[in-house]
Design a protein around this motif. Structure first.
Motif, mmCIF file in Angstrom:
data_model
loop_
_atom_site.group_PDB
_atom_site.id
_atom_site.type_symbol
_atom_site.label_atom_id
_atom_site.label_comp_id
_atom_site.label_asym_id
_atom_site.label_seq_id
_atom_site.Cartn_x
_atom_site.Cartn_y
_atom_site.Cartn_z
ATOM 1 N N MET A 1 -19.368 5.960 4.469
ATOM 2 C CA MET A 1 -18.379 7.042 4.312
ATOM 3 C C MET A 1 -17.022 6.503 3.870
ATOM 4 O O MET A 1 -16.326 7.098 3.076
ATOM 5 C CB MET A 1 -18.233 7.802 5.635
ATOM 6 C CG MET A 1 -17.545 9.144 5.522
ATOM 7 S SD MET A 1 -18.600 10.371 4.766
ATOM 8 C CE MET A 1 -17.409 11.669 4.454
ATOM 9 N N ILE A 2 -16.622 5.341 4.416
ATOM 10 C CA ILE A 2 -15.387 4.708 3.979
ATOM 11 C C ILE A 2 -15.663 3.233 3.691
ATOM 12 O O ILE A 2 -16.635 2.660 4.177
ATOM 13 C CB ILE A 2 -14.241 4.849 5.002
ATOM 14 C CG1 ILE A 2 -14.594 4.187 6.344
ATOM 15 C CG2 ILE A 2 -13.876 6.307 5.206
ATOM 16 C CD1 ILE A 2 -13.434 4.139 7.326
ATOM 17 N N GLN A 3 -14.762 2.629 2.908
ATOM 18 C CA GLN A 3 -14.909 1.246 2.497
ATOM 19 C C GLN A 3 -13.902 0.350 3.232
ATOM 20 O O GLN A 3 -13.014 0.834 3.943
ATOM 21 C CB GLN A 3 -14.700 1.134 0.986
ATOM 22 C CG GLN A 3 -15.587 2.059 0.166
ATOM 23 C CD GLN A 3 -17.058 1.808 0.381
ATOM 24 O OE1 GLN A 3 -17.505 0.650 0.441
ATOM 25 N NE2 GLN A 3 -17.835 2.872 0.506
ATOM 26 N N LYS A 4 -14.038 -0.956 2.992
ATOM 27 C CA LYS A 4 -13.138 -1.935 3.624
ATOM 28 C C LYS A 4 -11.685 -1.636 3.293
ATOM 29 O O LYS A 4 -10.802 -1.734 4.150
ATOM 30 C CB LYS A 4 -13.513 -3.347 3.180
ATOM 31 C CG LYS A 4 -12.670 -4.437 3.815
ATOM 32 C CD LYS A 4 -13.095 -5.821 3.359
ATOM 33 C CE LYS A 4 -12.230 -6.903 3.986
ATOM 34 N NZ LYS A 4 -12.622 -8.263 3.523
ATOM 35 N N LYS A 5 -11.423 -1.252 2.050
ATOM 36 C CA LYS A 5 -10.032 -0.967 1.648
ATOM 37 C C LYS A 5 -9.459 0.225 2.419
ATOM 38 O O LYS A 5 -8.251 0.285 2.681
ATOM 39 C CB LYS A 5 -9.949 -0.698 0.146
ATOM 40 C CG LYS A 5 -10.740 0.506 -0.340
ATOM 41 C CD LYS A 5 -10.592 0.695 -1.834
ATOM 42 C CE LYS A 5 -11.414 1.850 -2.355
ATOM 43 N NZ LYS A 5 -11.038 3.148 -1.768
ATOM 44 N N ASP A 6 -10.333 1.187 2.796
ATOM 45 C CA ASP A 6 -9.881 2.337 3.580
ATOM 46 C C ASP A 6 -9.501 1.913 4.996
ATOM 47 O O ASP A 6 -8.518 2.408 5.561
ATOM 48 C CB ASP A 6 -10.976 3.400 3.635
ATOM 49 C CG ASP A 6 -11.362 3.914 2.260
ATOM 50 O OD1 ASP A 6 -10.449 4.263 1.487
ATOM 51 O OD2 ASP A 6 -12.566 3.949 1.959
ATOM 52 N N VAL A 7 -10.298 1.015 5.566
ATOM 53 C CA VAL A 7 -9.989 0.501 6.904
ATOM 54 C C VAL A 7 -8.672 -0.264 6.877
ATOM 55 O O VAL A 7 -7.833 -0.123 7.773
ATOM 56 C CB VAL A 7 -11.129 -0.411 7.415
ATOM 57 C CG1 VAL A 7 -10.777 -0.987 8.776
ATOM 58 C CG2 VAL A 7 -12.439 0.367 7.484
ATOM 59 N N GLU A 8 -8.475 -1.054 5.838
ATOM 60 C CA GLU A 8 -7.222 -1.814 5.697
ATOM 61 C C GLU A 8 -6.036 -0.867 5.531
ATOM 62 O O GLU A 8 -4.952 -1.111 6.079
ATOM 63 C CB GLU A 8 -7.330 -2.760 4.504
ATOM 64 C CG GLU A 8 -8.337 -3.891 4.730
ATOM 65 C CD GLU A 8 -8.582 -4.724 3.485
ATOM 66 O OE1 GLU A 8 -8.119 -4.306 2.392
ATOM 67 O OE2 GLU A 8 -9.228 -5.771 3.594
#
Length: 257
Positions: A1-8
């Motif tokens: 649903m979300i990517q690493k860049k979204d978590v960052e």
């Protein structure tokens, strides 16, 4: 649903808007759930105005504003229990919080057309302070939300300021943090805005002819414990993902009278 860049982005900015977490069929089911809760509250003579008082707006304006807000919506309608466990929600939560996610509480917020109340800028921390600050809100949008109908606003990176002093536990000094200081977060039905409980947020008056309906779920890491007994809900500690590593802390301390 979300990517690493979204978590960052979430870690850096303190918030994250995730598009299309719920489909329109699921949105319609939650809209019906909210409408039925409001109807049953009126029948039970419990339909109170949840608008905040204070000096952030002129008194005569505040008296005209209305907010329909009730806690523990997952006890009122199973559609909200299904929503808080939704596979897309859990997918995001595991990346933002970690594998072991607990529900803290749920609530609904409805700003009626043309008179929906404002929320002055504030942090959620004073209501339920925790040790590790993993607590976040997931605000589920059930209507198109923009500046006209009082969409949520956040101050990016404000979670990095730590705990700030609030007026009577409710909101920040409105002269230092006016609602206009927040970045608008427009959203469509089915979108979810996730934000840390230290992130400064609020929303303006609904000046449109449309509803602004949101359901809000508060989540935390299962190893993040409250430091004050300031907020209690019966659903607190419900495991949404993973396991509770603390066998002796599976329910909050309470007394049934």
């Amino acid at each position: 649903m979300i990517q690493k860049k979204d978590v960052e982005f979430y870690k850096e900015e303190g918030y994250l808007l995730v598009k299309g977490v719920f489909n329109m069929q699921e949105v319609e089911a939650m809209r019906s759930g909210i409408d039925n809760i409001i109807r049953r509250a009126a029948e039970a003579k419990r339909d109170e105005n949840a608008a905040w008082d204070g000096d952030y707006l002129p008194k005569e304006q505040i008296r005209r504003l209305v907010l329909k807000g009730f806690h523990n919506v997952h006890y009122h309608d199973s559609v909200f229990l299904n929503a808080l466990f939704h596979v897309n929600m859990v997918s995001v939560l595991k990346k933002l919080i970690g594998p072991n996610v607990q529900l803290h509480h749920s609530k609904m917020l409805v700003k009626p057309p043309e008179k929906g109340a404002a929320f002055p800028m504030h942090q959620d921390y004073p209501y339920f302070p925790h040790e590790k600050h993993s607590m976040l809100a997931a605000s589920v949008h059930l209507d198109e939300s923009n500046e006209e109908n009082g969409c949520l606003r956040v101050i990016p990176k404000s979670h990095k300021q730590g705990v700030l002093s609030h007026v009577g536990r409710h909101y920040l000094n409105h002269k230092e943090y006016p609602i206009s200081s927040g970045t608008p977060c427009p959203a469509e039905p089915g979108d979810v805005l996730f934000f840390n409980y230290l992130t400064i947020h609020g929303s303006d008056v609904n000046k449109s002819g449309r509803n602004r309906r949101n359901v809000l779920f508060q989540y935390r890491d299962a190893s993040d414990f409250p430091i004050e007994d300031t907020h209690f809900d019966w659903g607190m500690g419900l495991m949404v993902s993973g396991e509770n590593p603390h066998f002796d802390k599976v329910t909050p301390k309470y007394t049934i009278g």
